[in-house]
Design an enzyme around this catalytic site. Structure first.
Site, PDB file in Angstrom:
ATOM      1  CG  HIS A 136       5.315   6.097  -0.632  1.00  0.00           C
ATOM      2  ND1 HIS A 136       4.835   5.351  -0.443  1.00  0.00           N
ATOM      3  CD2 HIS A 136       5.861   5.695  -1.761  1.00  0.00           C
ATOM      4  CE1 HIS A 136       4.796   3.915  -0.498  1.00  0.00           C
ATOM      5  NE2 HIS A 136       5.298   3.836  -1.685  1.00  0.00           N
ATOM      6  CG  ASP A 167       6.908   3.343  -5.423  1.00  0.00           C
ATOM      7  OD1 ASP A 167       6.987   1.853  -4.167  1.00  0.00           O
ATOM      8  OD2 ASP A 167       5.550   3.745  -5.324  1.00  0.00           O
ATOM      9  CG  ASP A 188       4.728   0.314  -1.613  1.00  0.00           C
ATOM     10  OD1 ASP A 188       5.433   1.121  -1.945  1.00  0.00           O
ATOM     11  OD2 ASP A 188       3.771  -0.341  -2.117  1.00  0.00           O
ATOM     12  CD  GLU A 214       2.343   5.247  -4.150  1.00  0.00           C
ATOM     13  OE1 GLU A 214       2.342   5.595  -4.951  1.00  0.00           O
ATOM     14  OE2 GLU A 214       2.299   5.251  -2.936  1.00  0.00           O
ATOM     15  CD  GLU A 215       1.223   2.175  -0.784  1.00  0.00           C
ATOM     16  OE1 GLU A 215       0.742   1.840  -1.222  1.00  0.00           O
ATOM     17  OE2 GLU A 215       2.335   1.643  -0.547  1.00  0.00           O
ATOM     18  CG  ASP A 238       2.658   6.259   2.668  1.00  0.00           C
ATOM     19  OD1 ASP A 238       3.103   6.847   2.212  1.00  0.00           O
ATOM     20  OD2 ASP A 238       0.908   5.909   1.971  1.00  0.00           O
ATOM     21  CG  HIS A 271       0.517  -2.952  -1.222  1.00  0.00           C
ATOM     22  ND1 HIS A 271      -1.502  -2.359  -1.556  1.00  0.00           N
ATOM     23  CD2 HIS A 271       0.975  -2.259  -0.880  1.00  0.00           C
ATOM     24  CE1 HIS A 271      -0.335  -1.179  -1.503  1.00  0.00           C
ATOM     25  NE2 HIS A 271       0.872  -1.414  -1.450  1.00  0.00           N
TER      26      HIS A 271
END
Length: 416
Positions: free
Chosen positions: A84, A204, A147, A181-182, A86, A387
């Site tokens: 992903h 991922d 990520d 995705e997040e 994002d 994150h």
């Protein structure tokens, strides 16, 4: 260099990709949730086309589709490699300044733009295993975006290698880069007919060696409390305050079990993620997680019972309880086609890595893809501290993941 004769591009690509702000937005109803995610996706399409992958395209929903053509006459199942674009809404992804720390020596990494942000082996013990590697971090003001731009860079490096080395025998490989995705909408609008793949692998995961074939099953629960409004000057015996009902309800939630703060391993949890409201109505939103799908209903019944008890403390109040399915444990699908995990494990071994079959205390695009007809476990990228401003990735982990994908493509061709 993990692949003889291959000059890896994963690190160089990664350090370019993370500088593009692709943060998704959970409050946006659009698909993708932010148009800026397409800024990176357009670059990926252009780079794929420059490699000679002529069918690379970006659709209106923010998905990138591309094909690495087969180099064998065998009838090989079509594989999909997916990551992903994002980054998480939890921490800013604007103005990322990646820093390459060559030959990491095990000392604390003090990030220059905010020296209070320090990446230590105490808080990040995996770093001890990466001493000697080249480590990429952000500068202290933002997350890094490993990520999952590490996964994106790995797949792009793989594409460059396979296109340049047609002597490597493999079947048709589909590339899928997803938005959102997040925020749990990563494959909400993916065109499975267009994707046209039999089995998939998301890139991922975290630590080198981890091979993830199990995720949480997940629901969202929304509890809405209804009160009774009245003028505060004349409210005696009339007013029922919805915020106070909601507050009592939250206070009744267990604090020493059943919540993320005190659960680990295979334990599930119920977690309040948002609260809002006023006098007449207040809403508390939850995520409900467990590896055993059947236990979701048990958690939800317990949560509803606590809400009903809170309403009972405030005569005149009422509540509604709504549950929405989010995703399910992909193990339920992967158990029906064990070769998907077995071939991946064999690829790890060929790369000199002992595979560690792991469970994810979360979900991936692969969770939903598995139930959409594409069994899809998760392969490591080296992304760690995700994150957060302490996010980092090992260049050598990314390169080892590329090597594993080459072996994986070969194994599927050999077994066909």
């Amino acid at each position: 260099m993990s692949i003889p004769g291959h000059s890896h591009t994963a690190a160089e690509r990664f350090m370019r990709y993370v500088q593009i702000d692709t943060q998704s937005d959970p409050t946006s109803p659009s698909q993708p949730s932010t148009e800026k995610q397409k800024d990176l996706s357009r670059i990926l399409v252009q780079e794929l086309q420059q490699l000679g992958i002529t069918d690379a395209e970006l659709d209106e929903h923010g998905y990138v589709y591309a094909t690495i053509p087969a180099t064998t006459d065998k009838d090989v199942p079509v594989l999909c490699f997916c990551s992903h674009v994002d980054t998480a809404p939890d921490c800013s992804g604007a103005g990322v300044k990646p820093i390459l720390h060559r030959a990491y020596d095990g000392s604390d990494i003090i990030l220059p733009d905010d020296t209070s942000v320090v990446i230590t082996t105490t808080e990040h013990p995996y770093l001890k295993e990466r001493i000697g590697d080249d480590i990429i971090t952000a500068s202290g003001k933002t997350l890094l975006g490993a990520d999952d731009k590490a996964g994106v860079a790995i797949i792009m490096d793989l594409a460059a290698h396979l296109v340049a080395h047609k002597e490597i025998k493999h079947g048709k490989i589909r590339i899928l880069f997803t938005p959102d995705e997040e925020i749990g909408r990563g494959v909400a609008a993916v065109d499975m007919k267009k994707l046209d793949a039999h089995y998939g692998y998301t890139l991922d995961g975290g630590e080198r060696g981890h091979l993830e074939g199990e995720t949480f099953s997940a629901d969202a629960a929304t509890v809405t409390f209804n009160g009774i409004s009245a003028h505060p000057g004349y409210a005696k015996g009339k007013m029922v305050h919805a915020i106070k009902v909601a507050g009592a309800f939250v206070d009744m939630l267990p604090k020493d079990e059943w919540c993320p703060e005190v659960t680990e391993g295979m334990q599930g949890f119920v977690h309040p993620v948002a609260i809002q409201g006023g006098l007449e109505q207040a809403t508390v939103q939850f995520i409900v997680r467990d590896f055993d799908t059947a236990k979701l209903a048990e958690h939800e019944a317990r949560l509803k019972g606590i809400a009903e008890n809170a309403v009972g403390m405030f005569p005149g109040s009422s509540m509604t309880f709504v549950v929405k399915e989010q995703y399910r444990n992909m193990k339920e699908v992967l158990d029906t086609c064990p070769q998907v995990m077995d071939h991946a494990a064999a690829a790890y071994e060929r790369a000199g890595i002992s595979p560690q079959r792991m469970s994810i205390r979360g979900g991936t695009d692969g969770s939903r893809l598995s139930f959409m007809g594409l069994p899809c476990p998760n392969i490591f990228t080296g992304e760690m501290g995700i994150h957060s401003k302490q996010e980092y990735v090992s260049v050598q982990d990314m390169e080892k993941a590329v090597e594993i994908l080459v072996h994986l493509a070969r194994i599927w061709e050999e077994k066909a």
